[in-house]
Design a protein around this motif. Structure first.
Motif, PDB file in Angstrom:
ATOM      1  N   HIS A   1      91.208 -83.435  89.126  1.00 27.72           N
ATOM      2  CA  HIS A   1      90.186 -83.105  88.134  1.00 27.72           C
ATOM      3  C   HIS A   1      90.670 -83.628  86.784  1.00 27.72           C
ATOM      4  N   PRO A   2      89.990 -84.622  86.191  1.00 34.07           N
ATOM      5  CA  PRO A   2      90.508 -85.288  84.984  1.00 34.07           C
ATOM      6  C   PRO A   2      90.751 -84.344  83.812  1.00 34.07           C
ATOM      7  N   LYS A   3      89.854 -83.411  83.579  1.00 34.99           N
ATOM      8  CA  LYS A   3      90.031 -82.515  82.423  1.00 34.99           C
ATOM      9  C   LYS A   3      91.176 -81.537  82.638  1.00 34.99           C
ATOM     10  N   LEU A   4      91.346 -81.078  83.872  1.00 35.09           N
ATOM     11  CA  LEU A   4      92.477 -80.194  84.181  1.00 35.09           C
ATOM     12  C   LEU A   4      93.792 -80.942  83.977  1.00 35.09           C
TER      13      LEU A   4
ATOM     14  N   ASP B   1      89.624 -79.321  72.989  1.00 38.51           N
ATOM     15  CA  ASP B   1      90.104 -80.713  72.961  1.00 38.51           C
ATOM     16  C   ASP B   1      89.600 -81.534  74.146  1.00 38.51           C
ATOM     17  N   VAL B   2      89.266 -80.866  75.258  1.00 41.50           N
ATOM     18  CA  VAL B   2      88.756 -81.607  76.420  1.00 41.50           C
ATOM     19  C   VAL B   2      87.254 -81.421  76.603  1.00 41.50           C
ATOM     20  N   GLY B   3      86.624 -80.787  75.613  1.00 37.85           N
ATOM     21  CA  GLY B   3      85.169 -80.676  75.621  1.00 37.85           C
ATOM     22  C   GLY B   3      84.601 -79.637  76.563  1.00 37.85           C
ATOM     23  N   MET B   4      85.219 -78.457  76.598  1.00 36.32           N
ATOM     24  CA  MET B   4      84.666 -77.371  77.408  1.00 36.32           C
ATOM     25  C   MET B   4      84.922 -76.041  76.722  1.00 36.32           C
TER      26      MET B   4
ATOM     27  N   ILE C   1     105.617 -77.663  74.416  1.00 36.40           N
ATOM     28  CA  ILE C   1     106.319 -76.468  74.880  1.00 36.40           C
ATOM     29  C   ILE C   1     106.858 -75.662  73.705  1.00 36.40           C
ATOM     30  N   GLU C   2     107.439 -76.340  72.728  1.00 39.59           N
ATOM     31  CA  GLU C   2     108.062 -75.642  71.597  1.00 39.59           C
ATOM     32  C   GLU C   2     107.023 -74.954  70.713  1.00 39.59           C
ATOM     33  N   GLU C   3     105.857 -75.564  70.577  1.00 39.34           N
ATOM     34  CA  GLU C   3     104.768 -74.974  69.793  1.00 39.34           C
ATOM     35  C   GLU C   3     103.523 -74.924  70.664  1.00 39.34           C
ATOM     36  N   PRO C   4     103.401 -73.889  71.480  1.00 42.32           N
ATOM     37  CA  PRO C   4     102.284 -73.798  72.424  1.00 42.32           C
ATOM     38  C   PRO C   4     100.924 -73.823  71.729  1.00 42.32           C
ATOM     39  N   ILE C   5      99.952 -74.409  72.414  1.00 40.32           N
ATOM     40  CA  ILE C   5      98.582 -74.496  71.918  1.00 40.32           C
ATOM     41  C   ILE C   5      97.745 -73.427  72.614  1.00 40.32           C
ATOM     42  N   SER C   6      96.881 -72.772  71.894  1.00 35.24           N
ATOM     43  CA  SER C   6      96.071 -71.707  72.480  1.00 35.24           C
ATOM     44  C   SER C   6      95.068 -72.279  73.473  1.00 35.24           C
ATOM     45  N   PRO C   7      94.708 -71.507  74.508  1.00 35.83           N
ATOM     46  CA  PRO C   7      93.728 -71.973  75.496  1.00 35.83           C
ATOM     47  C   PRO C   7      92.406 -72.394  74.878  1.00 35.83           C
ATOM     48  N   SER C   8      91.992 -71.708  73.814  1.00 41.52           N
ATOM     49  CA  SER C   8      90.721 -72.055  73.184  1.00 41.52           C
ATOM     50  C   SER C   8      90.756 -73.457  72.580  1.00 41.52           C
ATOM     51  N   ILE C   9      91.872 -73.816  71.949  1.00 34.18           N
ATOM     52  CA  ILE C   9      92.009 -75.163  71.371  1.00 34.18           C
ATOM     53  C   ILE C   9      92.141 -76.207  72.471  1.00 34.18           C
ATOM     54  N   LEU C  10      92.888 -75.886  73.537  1.00 26.67           N
ATOM     55  CA  LEU C  10      93.008 -76.802  74.675  1.00 26.67           C
ATOM     56  C   LEU C  10      91.632 -77.098  75.275  1.00 26.67           C
TER      57      LEU C  10
END
Length: 332
Positions: free
Chosen positions: A225-228, A251-254, A239-248
Motif C-alpha cells: 500500500h503506497p501511502k502506508l 502529509d500523505v493526504g488522508m 525517530i529522535e523527533e517523532p511526528i504525530s499521527p495527525s501530521i503523518l
C-alpha cells in the motif's frame, strides 16, 4: 555437462598475483568471509592462472572461532605487510570487544603505508574506531547502523550493499562480500572474468554500490500500500523527533481516522503503537551496541524523560533499559 564460458584475457600483464590479507576477529561472520575467498578462488580457476592469493591472520596467530562456532587456523599473527596487499578485516557479532588496542594500532600503522583496507560485515566499526574512515563513505550491517551513526559522526554512513571510497572498502555483511569482490575483480581483470565468477556461484543478480542492503518497506512488511509505505518511511526517518499521527496522515493526504484504519487492517496495531516499537527497537540496538548512557539513548529515540522511556521499554521487552545494559556487559 554445461560448457564453461571462457573469459576474455585479463587486462593486466601477467605478473605476481594480488594478495588479500584476511584478518579474522573473534566471532566473525563465516558467510561474509567465505563469500570473499570463494570469489578469489574461482577467479583463479576461470582465469586459468593464479591472479589472486590470500593469507589469514589472527591477532595472536592462534585459531579464531567464527560466530557459527567453527574454528579456523590462521597462517600467522599480525605483522608487517607488503605495500600492494589489500587488508580485509572480517568481523561479526560482538565486534566492539573483538576490536582491541593492538589491532587498532596495527591497522593504523599498515594504513599509513598506503594499503587498501576494507571491512566485511561489522568490521566497518573496527576501521572507524581506528580512524580509517574519517571523511569517507562507508556501510555496515543494517542492525548496526544506529549505533555506528551515533559513535562515528565523521563517517558518511550509507545503506548501500558495499562501498568503495578510494582505498577504503566496506560491506553490509552476508552475501554483499560477493558483490564487492566481483566489483574488484572487474576492476582488475575486466567484466567478463567477474561475470564468469558470478556464473560459477549461481549468482544471477549482481548488485552495485547503488543498491541498498535492506528489503523495501512493502516487501519487509508484506504490504504493498503506497501511502502506508510512505508513512512508515517517515517514521523510520524521524525517530529522535517523532511526528504525530495527525501530521503523518496529513502529509500523505488522508485523515487521522483513515490512517488508523490502514494500520489496523494491514499491521494489526495503531500508528502510535507501531511508531513506539520502531523507537524501542532502535533504543535496544543502542543499549546493546554502544556505551551511550540510558538518558542519551532515551533522547536519541524521542523520549522526553528517562522514566517514560523505562516504563515503555519494560512494557515492551519485560525488562528495564538498565538491566538490558547489564545483560550486555555480562555476556561480552
Amino acid at each position: 555437462m554445461q560448457t564453461q564460458r571462457k573469459p576474455t584475457e585479463p587486462s593486466k600483464a601477467v605478473g605476481q598475483p594480488k594478495r588479500y590479507v584476511f584478518v579474522l576477529l573473534n566471532k566473525f561472520s563465516m558467510l561474509s568471509f567465505a563469500s570473499a575467498v570463494e570469489c578469489l578462488r574461482i577467479a583463479n580457476r576461470m582465469a586459468g592462472r593464479e591472479v589472486y592469493c590470500w593469507t589469514l591472520l589472527g591477532e595472536a596467530g592462534e585459531n579464531v572461532t567464527c560466530s557459527a562456532g567453527t574454528t579456523f587456523a590462521v597462517d600467522s599473527e599480525l605483522g608487517d605487510l607488503q605495500r600492494d596487499d589489500t587488508i580485509l578485516v572480517c568481523a561479526g557479532v560482538e565486534v566492539q570487544s573483538a576490536t582491541t588496542k593492538k589491532l587498532l594500532a596495527w591497522l593504523r600503522r599498515e594504513a599509513r603505508k598506503g594499503l587498501t583496507v576494507g571491512g566485511l560485515c561489522t568490521a566497518s566499526y573496527t576501521l572507524a574506531k581506528a580512524g580509517l574512515l574519517d571523511g569517507k563513505r562507508a556501510t555496515i550491517h543494517w542492525e548496526n547502523i544506529d549505533s555506528f551513526a551515533e559513535e562515528f559522526e565523521d563517517v558518511t554512513l550509507t545503506k548501500s550493499v558495499f562501498v568503495v571510497d578510494n582505498n577504503r572498502l566496506s560491506t553490509a555483511g552476508g552475501t554483499s562480500s560477493i558483490d564487492l569482490m566481483l566489483k574488484l575483480i572487474a576492476n582488475d581483470h575486466g567484466e567478463d572474468l567477474a561475470n564468469s565468477v558470478a556464473d560459477q556461484l549461481i549468482y544471477s543478480s549482481i548488485r552495485t554500490d547503488q543498491d541498498t542492503q535492506r528489503l523495501s518497506i512493502p516487501t519487509r512488511i508484506g504490504v504493498r500500500h503506497p501511502k502506508l509505505s510512505m508513512v512508515i518511511q517517515m517514521m523510520e526517518a524521524n525517530i529522535e523527533e517523532p511526528i504525530s499521527p495527525s501530521i503523518l496522515a496529513q502529509d500523505v493526504g488522508m485523515s487521522t481516522r483513515q490512517l488508523e484504519r490502514l494500520f489496523r487492517r494491514y499491521l494489526n496495531r495503531s500508528p502510535k503503537r507501531y511508531y513506539m516499537e520502531l523507537r524501542l527497537q532502535k533504543a535496544r540496538n543502542l543499549l546493546m551496541q554502544t556505551d551511550m548512557s540510558v538518558i542519551n539513548v532515551a533522547l536519541a529515540c524521542g523520549f522526553a524523560s528517562p522514566s517514560h522511556f523505562s516504563k515503555c521499554y519494560r512494557a515492551h521487552y519485560d525488562t528495564t533499559p538498565y538491566r538490558e545494559r547489564g545483560s550486555k556487559s555480562g555476556t561480552s
